[in-house]
Scaffold this motif. Structure first.
Motif, mmCIF file in Angstrom:
data_model
loop_
_atom_site.group_PDB
_atom_site.id
_atom_site.type_symbol
_atom_site.label_atom_id
_atom_site.label_comp_id
_atom_site.label_asym_id
_atom_site.label_seq_id
_atom_site.Cartn_x
_atom_site.Cartn_y
_atom_site.Cartn_z
ATOM 1 N N SER A 26 -23.010 1.400 27.069
ATOM 2 C CA SER A 26 -22.550 0.019 27.027
ATOM 3 C C SER A 26 -22.332 -0.456 25.602
ATOM 4 O O SER A 26 -21.537 -1.350 25.349
ATOM 5 N N ARG A 27 -23.062 0.135 24.646
ATOM 6 C CA ARG A 27 -22.899 -0.263 23.257
ATOM 7 C C ARG A 27 -21.685 0.387 22.613
ATOM 8 O O ARG A 27 -21.160 -0.105 21.628
ATOM 9 N N LEU A 28 -21.255 1.545 23.166
ATOM 10 C CA LEU A 28 -20.110 2.244 22.608
ATOM 11 C C LEU A 28 -18.820 1.654 23.156
ATOM 12 O O LEU A 28 -18.745 1.269 24.317
ATOM 13 N N ARG A 29 -17.844 1.594 22.308
ATOM 14 C CA ARG A 29 -16.511 1.176 22.751
ATOM 15 C C ARG A 29 -15.560 2.299 22.413
ATOM 16 O O ARG A 29 -14.958 2.336 21.348
ATOM 17 N N LEU A 30 -15.463 3.264 23.329
ATOM 18 C CA LEU A 30 -14.592 4.401 23.123
ATOM 19 C C LEU A 30 -13.139 4.005 23.398
ATOM 20 O O LEU A 30 -12.877 3.050 24.131
ATOM 21 N N PRO A 31 -12.186 4.742 22.838
ATOM 22 C CA PRO A 31 -10.781 4.487 23.153
ATOM 23 C C PRO A 31 -10.524 4.661 24.644
ATOM 24 O O PRO A 31 -11.273 5.350 25.343
ATOM 25 N N PRO A 32 -9.445 4.056 25.165
ATOM 26 C CA PRO A 32 -9.141 4.191 26.599
ATOM 27 C C PRO A 32 -8.774 5.624 26.954
ATOM 28 O O PRO A 32 -8.438 6.426 26.081
ATOM 29 N N GLY A 33 -8.824 5.911 28.234
ATOM 30 C CA GLY A 33 -8.460 7.248 28.692
ATOM 31 C C GLY A 33 -8.378 7.287 30.192
ATOM 32 O O GLY A 33 -8.791 6.348 30.880
ATOM 33 N N PRO A 34 -7.851 8.363 30.752
ATOM 34 C CA PRO A 34 -7.718 8.481 32.209
ATOM 35 C C PRO A 34 -9.076 8.654 32.887
ATOM 36 O O PRO A 34 -10.055 9.062 32.262
#
Length: 489
Positions: A26-34
């Motif tokens: 929840s703390r990580l904001r990874l790039p979008p992906g499928p």
């Protein structure tokens, strides 16, 4: 009672672990992906042509995309802007490599330059190879070697006039001969090893295994099961490679007069045998297949585009003439030829996804949080087809590079077939010279055509080095006076 406590401890540990993982996520904001499949993630995409699959996905999820490869998290970069930022501002952060089964097995516990972890060992070995093999001074000293071996290629072609020739085999033989003479002071002799351990075939098999998808790299419990039968192939090829390389190392150690090649230098500074063998394999495999593949793609494109072929031949006729063969000093003046080579790198980078990088610490990229141990995959194939950077990106148009400052040397991020930053290909200068010289001499010396009744198939083969799915079979006929073909230097 003890069983009850043990079960309770296991459940409590699982709850704490899952809670911690959810809180961290929840703390990580990874790039979008499928959306990822359970357990395998997006591994099914690697079983096709990943550079093409990721290219299509980038249209939906953007030039910075997250994918899951089993239990590994990877960031895929598909644009010039993102590649430039990550390979400049975060070059050190992503300077390491992930641990994979194939280089562990084939390259003596990943002691080769291209796959080893970032650190003092990598810096030392890269520095030695750059100084002793790929510096301008050393490359210049081997100019006659390159001219002799390209001349030998022309002679082999001249012996097969009007007969279909497998150009993949001829070009691979050429590049292996050049790189072995430069790195180990000799060519492999015919019959020196058993038929099933012929060096060129063993090296090409090693390249194929390095590019194969081994599920154990991504799903740890499959490592022992080895569902694809990958491990026995690795062990068999590893044995053959070690036989070839150990004999090479022993021969150098026993020679009283040193030739000063790379093996001699590595032995003189006390590098252990396993590291010497790993580095030599790295150079032989990387230098042989990538250069041959690029030259094969370039010749294929010229056969598909006869007007481009005519322009190359006309330029050589004007600059060099028809009474001698192209030499390396001529290459600086052959601007259209250079444009053809750049256009080939754009459309057909030999390593379209490049080797994976791995972050050594967490960082923030474009507002996204990238944790340590995240893989970085750079899609050079996609960047070469970006309509924001290239007009008519699917067309073969060498003219786009005439009067253009764009180069392939790691500063123009829309075209980085050799990578950029710390992990950029150490053999770039040699590869460029070999592709340009070989292509120039082939199209100067011969008329080229496809065999009667055949068509040009440009499908790609899966692997870390993406070659033609079907080798280029071509027919040659003489273009120059007979005496030119025996004028070696």
């Amino acid at each position: 009672m003890n069983w009850f406590l043990l079960a309770f401890a296991c459940i409590l540990t699982a709850v704490i672990s899952v809670s911690w993982w959810l809180m961290l996520k929840s703390r990580l904001r990874l790039p979008p992906g499928p959306m990822a499949l359970p357990i395998v993630g997006h591994l099914h995409l690697l079983l096709k042509l990943p550079h093409q699959s990721f290219h299509k996905l980038s249209h939906k999820f953007g030039p910075i995309m997250t994918i899951k490869l089993g239990n590994k998290t990877a960031i895929v970069i598909s644009s010039k802007k993102a590649a430039k930022e990550i390979l400049t501002s975060y070059d050190r952060v992503f300077a390491s490599r992930p641990v994979l089964i194939s280089p562990q097995s084939l390259c003596y516990n990943s002691k080769n330059i291209s796959c080893c972890k970032y650190g003092p060992y990598w810096r030392e070995m890269r520095k030695i190879c750059t100084t002793e093999l790929f510096s301008s001074k050393r490359l210049s000293s081997f100019q006659n070697t390159r001219l002799e071996e390209t001349q030998n290629l022309l002679q082999r072609v001249a012996e097969q006039l009007k007969v279909p020739i497998n150009m993949k085999i001829e070009l691979s033989t050429l590049t292996l001969n050049v790189i072995t003479r430069m790195a180990i002071g000799k060519k492999f002799r015919h019959g020196e090893f058993s038929e099933d351990a012929e060096p060129l075939n063993v090296i090409l098999e090693a390249v194929r295994l390095m590019g194969a998808v081994n599920l154990g790299d991504y799903i740890p419990f499959l490592k022992r099961l080895d569902p694809g039968g990958y491990i026995p192939r690795l062990k068999k090829t590893s044995k053959k490679i070690d036989c070839i390389l150990q004999r090479l190392v022993d021969d150098h150690r026993e020679e009283k007069v040193k030739s000063g090649d790379l093996v001699d230098v590595l032995q003189s500074v006390g590098i252990e045998d396993s590291a010497i063998k790993a580095v030599i394999l790295d150079i032989l495999a990387g230098g042989t297949d990538t250069t041959a593949v690029t030259t094969e793609w370039a010749l294929s494109e010229l056969l598909r585009n006869p007007e481009c072929l005519r322009k190359v031949q006309q330029e050589i006729h004007v600059i060099v003439g028809d009474n001698r063969l192209v030499n390396e000093n001529d290459l600086h003046h052959l601007h259209y030829l250079k444009a053809v080579v750049k256009e080939t790198f754009r459309l057909h980078p030999a390593a379209p996804m490049m080797a994976p990088h791995e972050s050594i610490e967490a960082c923030t990229l474009k507002g996204y949080t990238i944790p340590a141990k995240t893989w970085l995959l750079i899609n050079a194939w996609s960047m070469g087809r970006d309509p924001a950077q290239w007009d008519s990106p699917e067309e073969f148009m060498p003219e786009r590079f005439i009067n253009s400052s764009i180069d392939v040397k790691g500063c123009d991020f829309e075209l980085i077939p050799f990578g950029a930053g710390r992990r950029m290909c150490v053999g770039m200068s040699l590869a460029l010279c070999m592709v340009e010289l070989t292509l120039a001499r082939l199209v100067q010396a011969f008329h080229w055509a496809l065999p009667d009744g055949s068509t040009m198939n440009m499908e790609e083969r899966q692997g870390v080095i993406v070659a033609r799915k079907h080798p280029l079979i071509a027919v040659a006929n003489r273009r120059l006076p007979p005496e030119v073909y025996i004028n070696t230097l």
